[in-house]
Every structure is written in C-alpha cells, then in structure tokens.
Design a protein around this motif. Structure first.
Motif, PDB file in Angstrom:
ATOM      1  N   ALA A  20       0.832  -1.200   0.000  1.00 49.17           N
ATOM      2  CA  ALA A  20       0.000   0.000   0.000  1.00 49.17           C
ATOM      3  C   ALA A  20       0.871   1.255   0.000  1.00 49.17           C
ATOM      4  CB  ALA A  20      -0.925  -0.006   1.212  1.00 49.17           C
ATOM      5  N   SER A  21       1.952   1.242   0.766  1.00 51.94           N
ATOM      6  CA  SER A  21       2.830   2.412   0.846  1.00 51.94           C
ATOM      7  C   SER A  21       3.558   2.660  -0.467  1.00 51.94           C
ATOM      8  CB  SER A  21       3.849   2.223   1.977  1.00 51.94           C
ATOM      9  OG  SER A  21       3.202   2.078   3.224  1.00 51.94           O
ATOM     10  N   ALA A  23       2.601   1.763  -3.512  1.00 52.72           N
ATOM     11  CA  ALA A  23       1.659   2.258  -4.514  1.00 52.72           C
ATOM     12  C   ALA A  23       1.355   3.731  -4.289  1.00 52.72           C
ATOM     13  CB  ALA A  23       0.368   1.431  -4.466  1.00 52.72           C
ATOM     14  N   THR A  24       1.231   4.132  -3.025  1.00 49.22           N
ATOM     15  CA  THR A  24       0.983   5.539  -2.706  1.00 49.22           C
ATOM     16  C   THR A  24       2.189   6.394  -3.059  1.00 49.22           C
ATOM     17  OG1 THR A  24      -0.485   4.846  -0.903  1.00 49.22           O
ATOM     18  CG2 THR A  24       0.304   7.128  -0.878  1.00 49.22           C
ATOM     19  N   LEU A  25       3.385   5.907  -2.739  1.00 53.83           N
ATOM     20  CA  LEU A  25       4.609   6.644  -3.068  1.00 53.83           C
ATOM     21  C   LEU A  25       4.760   6.811  -4.573  1.00 53.83           C
ATOM     22  CD1 LEU A  25       7.381   7.858  -2.241  1.00 53.83           C
ATOM     23  CD2 LEU A  25       8.311   5.529  -2.370  1.00 53.83           C
ATOM     24  N   TRP A  28       1.881   9.300  -5.725  1.00 52.77           N
ATOM     25  CA  TRP A  28       1.486  10.326  -4.757  1.00 52.77           C
ATOM     26  C   TRP A  28       1.020  11.609  -5.433  1.00 52.77           C
ATOM     27  CZ3 TRP A  28       3.523  15.196  -4.301  1.00 52.77           C
ATOM     28  CH2 TRP A  28       4.700  15.443  -5.020  1.00 52.77           C
ATOM     29  N   LEU A  31      -2.481  11.181  -6.937  1.00 55.04           N
ATOM     30  CA  LEU A  31      -3.497  10.914  -5.928  1.00 55.04           C
ATOM     31  C   LEU A  31      -3.799  12.143  -5.082  1.00 55.04           C
ATOM     32  CD1 LEU A  31      -2.337   7.402  -4.632  1.00 55.04           C
ATOM     33  CD2 LEU A  31      -4.094   7.891  -6.340  1.00 55.04           C
ATOM     34  N   ILE A  32      -2.772  12.957  -4.831  1.00 51.64           N
ATOM     35  CA  ILE A  32      -2.917  14.073  -3.894  1.00 51.64           C
ATOM     36  C   ILE A  32      -3.031  15.406  -4.627  1.00 51.64           C
ATOM     37  CG2 ILE A  32      -1.808  15.292  -1.977  1.00 51.64           C
ATOM     38  CD1 ILE A  32      -0.449  12.619  -1.266  1.00 51.64           C
ATOM     39  N   ASP A 123      -6.541   6.879 -11.911  1.00 45.82           N
ATOM     40  CA  ASP A 123      -5.426   6.945 -10.965  1.00 45.82           C
ATOM     41  C   ASP A 123      -5.673   6.043  -9.759  1.00 45.82           C
ATOM     42  OD1 ASP A 123      -4.327   8.805 -12.663  1.00 45.82           O
ATOM     43  OD2 ASP A 123      -5.055  10.521 -11.517  1.00 45.82           O
ATOM     44  N   TRP A 124      -6.868   6.107  -9.186  1.00 45.67           N
ATOM     45  CA  TRP A 124      -7.162   5.285  -8.014  1.00 45.67           C
ATOM     46  C   TRP A 124      -7.309   3.809  -8.384  1.00 45.67           C
ATOM     47  CZ3 TRP A 124      -6.314   6.354  -3.185  1.00 45.67           C
ATOM     48  CH2 TRP A 124      -6.240   7.685  -2.786  1.00 45.67           C
ATOM     49  N   TRP A 127      -3.844   2.562  -8.534  1.00 43.68           N
ATOM     50  CA  TRP A 127      -3.341   2.328  -7.176  1.00 43.68           C
ATOM     51  C   TRP A 127      -3.811   0.963  -6.667  1.00 43.68           C
ATOM     52  CZ3 TRP A 127      -5.282   1.001  -2.492  1.00 43.68           C
ATOM     53  CH2 TRP A 127      -4.462   1.176  -1.377  1.00 43.68           C
ATOM     54  N   PHE A 131      -1.402  -2.392  -5.834  1.00 43.48           N
ATOM     55  CA  PHE A 131      -1.434  -3.074  -4.540  1.00 43.48           C
ATOM     56  C   PHE A 131      -1.761  -4.556  -4.702  1.00 43.48           C
ATOM     57  CE2 PHE A 131      -4.104  -4.715  -1.095  1.00 43.48           C
ATOM     58  CZ  PHE A 131      -3.198  -4.661  -0.032  1.00 43.48           C
TER      59      PHE A 131
END
Length: 957
Positions: A20-21, A23-25, A28, A31-32, A123-124, A127, A131
């Motif tokens: 999870a980390s 994929a977020t990295l 990022w 997503l943000i 995008d999501w 992600w 994962f």
C-alpha cells in the motif's frame, strides 16, 4: 486460506503496509495533487490545439494510445455504467460499431471509476491494481514455501518492473496481469493437495476475472504456459507426492480451467468473431513466422532459443533504463520500445540466477527446475523459433497476437525464481549468491566480446550494486549480523531502484489540460442536432477518438476492431483516403455527396474546401483550420428518393457510388428490379437519437424506404408501430427499412444477444457462488468475504445488461445548458517571408497590429528563441490604442514560448473599434539571451487574432 480476519491481517500486516505504501509513493502526485496519468501533451502538441493550450514538449510519444484510445473508451464505458448500462454499440466511431464493454474482471478492479471522473478514477484504479499485483505475488511465493520477506521481494519486482510500469496508462494490461500470480497459487495448491471445493471454486472465479479483464492475448499466452508448466510439474513431482501431483492433480486442475472457460464461452465467441473479422484479422503481419524445416541449423536454432541471448544484458542490467530505455538501442526486433522493457531490478536478475544454484539439494529444487524449464520454453516463443511457434499456431487465434507479449511471462517467471534465490542465497547458502555473481560476470564479458554495440563501461551501475551486496555478505559473516538486515536492505534497494527507473516514464498532466474543450469542440457541442463530423486534412487535425470523448460522432475511429466492410466502403467512395490497420481514417479530399448521406454536418479541414466544393460552406476559422458546413446534409434517418436493386450483394457499394450526385437520396439494395422511392411527401419527425439507436415518427403518402446510415449488423432490431420489421443491407455498409404509407412510429435498437446471454450466465453463476458460500466448509472468513464481494460486484455489473435494470434511454448527445463561448479566427498574416524584431529587457518592441479590434478576445504572436531550450525571462505583452493607453497587459512565462511556435494571450473581448498596437518586452534577468518576434514581408508582426462569436453555430460568419 483459512484465516479469520484479525489473524489474516495480523500475519500479513507487513506485506499490506509495504504494498500500500509503495503504490501511494509511486502515485502520490496524481493521488494528492491536481494531476493525472495521461499523455494528453501529445494531443495538445498538434497545431489545432496549440493556440489555446500550449505545451512545452511531449513527455513520452510512445504513449499516444493513452489519450487517443484508452481514455475515450473508458469515458464511454463508465459513463454508461454510471447510468446503469453496459454499452453494446458505440455510435461515436466508424459511423457506429459493435462494442464490447469492460468485462466483469476489469470492473472488479475499477470500482473507483463509478465514483469519480475518468482521470482521477483511473489513478485510483491503478493504485488498487498495483497493490493487488504485489500482494498476489507475495501470496504465491508463500504458497511455494518461501519466507514472507522473499514474497515481498518478488512482489515488488513483479509490480514495479518496467514491463508493468510502462503500461500504466494502458489500463487493461495491469488489470489482466495482476491475476496471474493468484491463478498459479490455486493451480499449484491443487497439484500438491488434490482438488478440493474451496481451491477449485477459487481457481474458477480468478480465471473468470482474468479472462474478462480486457487483454485476451495475455490470457491466451498464459494458458499456453500453464499447460506446459502443469505437465512438467506433475511429471517431476509425481513420484514424491503421489497421485495428487500426478495424473489426478493434473486432471482436476485443468477441469477447473475448462469450467472457467465455459462460463466465459459466450463472451469469448463474440470476441473471437471480432478478432477474426476485424482489426487483428486484417493485420497479416501478426504471427508471421517461417515454416520449420528439419536440419542441423534449425535444430541448433531451436536449442539456442531456450536460452537468453547476449543482448539481454542491455535489457536487464543496463543503467540506461533511468530515463533512456525507450531509445532504439534497447528495442526488440519484433516489438516496439515499450514491449522491450524487461528490467526488473539488478538484484532480481542476480537472485534469479542464484536460485538455480543455491536451491540445489533443497526441497524446492524440483520446483525451481520446473520454473526454469518453463522460462526456457517461453524464451523460445519470445524469440519466435519456428518450431515452438509452429506448435503455438495449432491453437485457434494464437497467431493473431504479437509474440513480444511473452515478455509478461518472462518477467513473471523471473520474479518467482528471484524469490526462490532470495530465500536460499541470503542464508547459509550464500555461496550460491557468489556463484551467481560469477555467472553474470561471465555473461557480461561474453556479451562484450560478441556484441560490437555493447559498452562494458555501462555496467558500472550493476557492478556497484552487486559489489555492495557482496561486501555486505562478507561483513555479515565476519560480524555475524542477523541475515534479515541484509535481506531488508536488498528489498529496500530493489524498491528504490525500480521506482526510480520507472517513476519518470508516465506522463503526469494537470487535470484541467486533460481533454479541455477547444474552440472547435465548443462550436460543435453548441449545435444540439444529431450529426457526424469528418476531418479532411493531409495532417492529423483531431484524432477521431478525441472527438468521441466529447460525444461527437465521427466517420472514423480507432479501435481493436476494424470492420472489413468499412474499409471497402471508404476505398470505393473516397479515392483520396487511407485507412490504417488500426482503423484510423485519413481523408485527403471530401466526397461531399457521400458525406451528406452519412449524416455528416461539419467538415474540419486546414484547406479552403468551400472554394472547390459547392456542397460545402465556410462557417468559421478556428485553431489553425476551418469549420465547413455540409449543405443539405441529411438526418440520422431519412427517406430514400430513389431505390435501386442489384443481384450481387458484393456490388452494393460500387453501384451506390455510381448514383451519388445523380439523385438526392438514393439507396441500393440487394435484389432485382428498380422502383422509384416515391413521389409523395415523406417526413421524419420527433427524431430522438440514443447511443443504441433512435426513435422517430414517419409521415409518408405511400410506402417508402428509410435509409439508416449506421454500420449494418444482424444485431440491429427495427420495429414499425411495435411490430418487428426486417432491416436490409443498403449501400454496402448501411441499412434500409421499408415503412408503410401514413404515420408510423419507428424504433431502431442495437441488441447483442450473445452479450445478454453472457450477462445471464455471469449473474446466475454468481448467485450460485453466493449460495455455495453460505453452505461451504473449509473456506475461511477472508476467502468467503473476497469471493462474496466478487460475486456481488459481478451480479451488479451483469444486471446492467438485463431488463428491467438496463437503462436504454441514454441520449447520444446532451447539449450544454448554456452555449459555450466560441471565437472566430481573424487575419493570419503571411509567414512565408520572415524578418525579425529583437526583444530584450532594454529594447521593448512596439508595432502596429493592423487588425480589427471589436470583439477581439485572443491574440497569438509568432516568436523565435534562437533554439534556447527554455526562455529564462518573463515576457510582458501590452495592447495599446493609438493614444498609448494600455488596453490589455499580460505576462507570459518564458517556458510557454518556443522556437517558431505561437504563444497566446487571452483577455475579455474588446467593445469598440480602434487602431491597435502591441508592445513586447522582457523582464529580469537582463543577462539572458534575447528572443525575437517574427515579422512578415511588410514588417508587421505575425499574428493570429480570435474574435468572440455572438451568433449560433447555425449562422454563417
């Protein structure tokens, strides 16, 4: 999987957090921040967009399919899904074509697309898929008996290998490939332990999701690998574990694959028909390999094809992957540069080699040997050896693919071997690690000796990493440090290595620059009528699928299906045209009579077509091209003025072409005889056009034929006053319907019986799965929840194809509530004889514009930058009147100004006429290089002016 929820997540918590980390990295920013994965800079770089949406450069040209095909497809699919409909027909391309919406497998991992717009939702969804890909590979490695850290190591390589990363903007790739580890997990479990209900049901469900995730070619090639793997695995392990790993396990596991394929069979029948009749069948280069001839040379080639070539050193070890792997130097001879991306980490390659050495004598060696043999088998197909490809060709439709796609399976098998190597070499068998280092050294030296283009100096990066690992192992043995710390460093280094290598590949675009509404698109959207658009140009103006994103139907389009009849129709009616193998139409000259009968109302072109074609009238100039209206264009359905019959259906298009222009609305049908279309009045009223057809009221004095310019298909259903009526093939590509005299209500609907039958099968199978879960024994809470969730999602997705849930009232076009602002392009100065005015901070330039000021809303100036990569200073632009009063003042960032390109300023429309002057100057730093404004032969600044358009699109300017 018999864990309860707390126990499952507690045991696997590290893997969940890591994947999870990461994929977020990796995502990022999208997503943000207000960015999305999208290569729309490729589209904005076209002249028809630059004036309004300037771009500095194209980030990655190879990603052109992302905005041109995949984004419009998902907008169409998910726009319908949000309105409870699985589309079966796409009216926006190919003048209408059969359509297969995203399958249930793609839907399960795309749920965010129900909740957000396409850009953010993709995008999501990406992600979620990153994962799942990593976590599924981790679970597979645990099933194979290695440690959790080894599973995390393999999962990172599988998820963030360049092969996965370079396809992120093509969603169906990862959506399909992420299921491969889970398939192998349940496959191997059944081979080991025999067939039991939980594992068998899970294998069927995962395979259904795999098959329906959108990339059938990967599905087919994976099944080829599984058949080989299972046969070898059963033979190798049969004498140790008994019948479970022998004939019984082999039979049981393949029975599950057959069951999964049977569930998907109806959908597969429809898809294979598309493949054989459409684009893939038309591309004769696919699958082309010389027939095998038995000789010593051919046998030598066969043996050699089982081993990696020396050139693989450049693909799997080179540091050039950091931002440069798409150069031709790394391209595989039978694939594009994306398909040649095989990098899955320096340590991935090292430990894959170490697996074959360090696993010797352990309980895993037989499994390692089977995976190595499977890799050799895949290498042979990847290298297109005539013998192995000849065997592959015995499988239906296997020759319709591109064998470079076997890179997916090579990467998958390499990650598994690396996981084994990590488990065994980072421990007491560390000698296997040093032996693997020696093997790689020999391989690199041999490549250096054999390949002239190979530069051994490029190997400094893998040499540093491998030397660092060797040093860490030596220090560990001296200090007797716990091995797990070295293992953690290897995992961390691999994650950093792969993310750094792939992070910069995919384009990150601001959301407001993904599919913006250009001036031309705003004009077209303002017209509420149902009509089609044609693009006529020697160069691409608007990629046809781009217009389909805005629900603007066109007479061309890009899809995986190119109807053969469409190509024949275009070839006959448009002599100066070209249809690519991907189905993209380039019209170089319009056949106006044919276009008006295809419901084309507007033609976009950068040529003065109205001067040459009486059937066209010029409307406005916009964005470096003109918009032309087709005079007397016909509606989506119209009454035939004359009917002709020909006995040979194959001559319909040719006979139709002969009669164009001689009659107002001719129709040519298969049959015998000739009859008038009717001399009395015939009107089409109350026309409502939907994405699946239309409804209308026909008023006619006598029996008439209606012409329907949609692509002919047996899936169309027509009714007159509620009674079914037969549709006839007309004009070689369209349809005709006979209606009686008087007033008739006509409805045309596209209904694909195969698709709806497939939806019933998925829904019923999912209901059976839910019933079984309520009664199942031996399945843990996590397995029940996962399978139950999938079943509910599949029922939901399937219901959108079935009455009464299905919504069939989706309009083809929804006009804007308020008309968009449209500007018309004014004078464009002669640019053939260019002079220049140098602009610096100390030397502002003031020049007369010589254009009308009333209604002026946008101004583009042509500049040169002396080939500076980036103009360092800010540019100030002022528009003044004759007295020197500043009417407009804008500052332009130097990054928006490029050599020989237009830069644009926007401002509120001017109210009155006055003489205009432009003053251009630069700001700090003063030491920066100057730039120039281009002047025409008269010494006037080269300018494009754009004016507010007050009248509607139906009025001529």
């Amino acid at each position: 999987m018999t864990y309860r929820f707390p126990g499952f997540f507690h045991y696997h918590r590290l893997a969940v957090v890591v994947f999870a980390s990461l994929a977020t990295l990796f995502l990022w920013d999208v997503l943000i921040l207000d960015y999305s994965l999208g290569a729309f800079d490729i589209i904005l770089n076209q002249p028809s967009w630059k004036g309004e949406f300037p771009v500095n450069h194209i980030h990655q040209p190879i990603l052109s399919d992302s905005p041109a095909a995949h984004f419009p497809q998902r907008e169409f699919d998910w726009g319908h899904a949000r309105r409870l409909n699985n589309p079966e027909f796409n009216p926006y391309i190919f003048t209408g074509m059969p359509w297969g919406a995203q399958g249930v497998g793609a839907f399960v991992t795309s749920v965010p697309q129900l909740l957000a717009g396409v850009a953010n939702a993709i995008d999501w969804s990406t992600w979620l898929r990153l994962f799942l890909a990593g976590f599924f590979m981790y679970l597979l490695m645990l099933e194979l008996g290695v440690s959790r850290m080894a599973g995390i190591f393999a999962g990172i390589m599988w998820t963030y290998s360049l092969h996965q990363v370079v396809w992120l903007e093509f969603p169906q790739h990862l959506a399909t490939q992420l299921w491969i580890p889970l398939i192998f997990l349940f496959n191997i479990r059944i081979l080991h332990k025999g067939l039991d209900a939980p594992a068998g049901v899970a294998l069927i469900v995962v395979n259904v999701l795999f098959i329906t995730s959108g990339y059938m070619q990967i599905v087919l090639y994976t099944y080829v690998l599984i058949g080989f793997f299972n046969t070898v695995y059963a033979l190798v392990h049969g004498d140790r574990t008994g019948a479970a790993a022998g004939l019984g396990g082999w039979t049981g596991v393949h029975a599950m694959y057959i069951a999964a394929v049977l569930i998907c069979a109806v959908g597969l029948v429809a898809e294979t028909k598309f493949i054989s009749e459409g684009l893939r069948g038309a591309q004769d280069w696919r699958g082309r390999v010389d027939a095998p001839e038995l000789s010593i040379e051919s046998i030598t080639r066969l043996v050699g094809s089982f081993f990696p070539r020396m050139s693989e050193t450049m693909h799997v070890l080179s540091p050039d992957y950091y931002g440069g792997f798409w150069t031709g130097r790394y391209q595989y001879e039978h694939g594009n540069v994306v398909e040649s991306a095989r990098y899955y980490g320096i340590f991935g390659v090292l430990f894959a080699v170490a697996a074959l050495i360090s696993a010797w004598g352990t309980r895993h060696f037989r499994a390692v040997a089977v995976f190595a043999l499977a890799m050799a088998f895949v290498f042979s197909m990847f290298y297109r050896n005539e013998f192995t490809i000849g065997l592959l060709g015995l499988i239906p439709f296997a020759d319709k693919g591109s064998y470079s796609r076997f890179i997916t399976l090579l990467t998958f098998l390499g990650c598994i071997l690396a996981g084994y190597g990590y488990y065994h070499a980072l421990g007491r068998r560390y000698w296997g690690l040093f032996a693997a280092m020696a093997v790689l050294l020999v391989f690199v030296l041999a490549a250096w000796y054999q390949l002239e283009e190979f530069l051994i100096s490029r190997m400094w990066y893998p040499a540093v990493l491998i030397a660092g690992l060797a040093g860490a192992v030596v220090v560990r043995n001296i200090l007797e440090v716990d091995w797990k710390w070295i293992g953690c460093l290897v995992v961390a280094a691999t994650a950093v290595d792969l993310i750094a290598a792939g992070q910069g590949f995919n384009t990150r675009m601001e959301n407001d620059r993904l599919f913006p509404k250009s001036n031309t698109i705003r004009f077209l959207l303002n017209d509420p009528e149902p009509y089609r658009v044609a693009v006529v140009s020697e160069r691409p103006l608007y990629h046809p699928n781009i217009l389909s994103f805005y629900d603007i139907p066109v007479v061309e389009g890009y899809s995986t299906v190119l109807p053969v009849a469409y190509r024949e129709y275009i070839d006959e009616l448009f002599p100066r045209a070209h249809v690519t193998r991907n189905g993209i139409l380039f019209l170089f000259e319009p056949n106006v009579e044919a276009l008006r009968l295809m419901n084309v109302k507007y033609v976009l072109s950068d040529e003065p077509l109205a001067d040459e074609h009486e059937g066209l009238e010029h409307v406005i100039d916009s964005n470096d091209h003109g918009i032309f209206r087709v005079r007397n264009h016909l509606d989506r359905v119209f009454c035939a003025s004359k009917v002709f019959f020909v006995e040979d259906e194959g001559r319909l298009v040719k006979e139709y072409a002969k009669r164009l222009g001689a009659y107002d609305a001719p129709v040519v049908l298969a049959g015998s005889g000739e009859r008038a279309g009717g001399s009395g009045e015939c009107r089409v009223e109350a026309l409502e056009v939907y994405t699946h057809g239309f409804s209308a009221t026909i008023r006619s004095d006598e029996e008439r034929y209606l012409v329907i310019p949609y692509a002919f298909s047996r899936n169309w259903r027509a009714s007159v006053d509620g009674e079914p009526r037969r549709l006839e093939k007309a004009n070689g590509y369209h349809m005709a319907l006979r209606v009686p005299g008087g007033e008739s209500d006509v409805v045309l609907t596209y209904r694909n019986s195969w698709t709806r039958l497939s939806a019933w099968i998925y829904a019923i199978a999912s209901l059976c799965l839910l019933v079984w879960l309520l009664r199942a024994r031996g399945a843990g809470a996590v397995s029940r929840a996962a399978l139950g969730g999938v079943a509910v999602l599949v029922i939901l997705k399937s219901s959108w194809s079935l009455p009464p849930v299905r919504n069939e009232a989706i309009p083809e076009r929804i006009p804007p509530e308020q008309a968009y602002e449209v500007v018309k392009q004014g004078e464009r100065r002669d640019e053939r004889e260019l002079h220049s005015a140098r602009v610096t901070a100390d030397n502002p330039v003031r020049l007369p514009l010589g254009i009308q000021s009333e209604g002026l809303a946008r101004l583009s100036l042509l500049a040169g930058t002396f080939h500076q990569r980036v103009l360092e200073q800010t540019v100030a632009v002022r528009i003044l009147d004759a007295e020197g009063n500043v009417l407009v003042e804008r500052q332009v960032d130097g990054s928006e100004i490029r050599n020989n390109n237009w830069f644009t300023i926007h401002f509120p429309a001017m109210e009155k006429n006055t003489d205009l002057y432009v003053e251009v100057s630069t700001r700090e730093p003063e030491h920066s290089k100057s730039f120039i404004l281009w002047l025409d032969a008269n010494g006037d600044v080269c300018v494009r002016s754009f004016y507010r358009m007050d009248s509607g699109p139906g009025e001529r300017q």
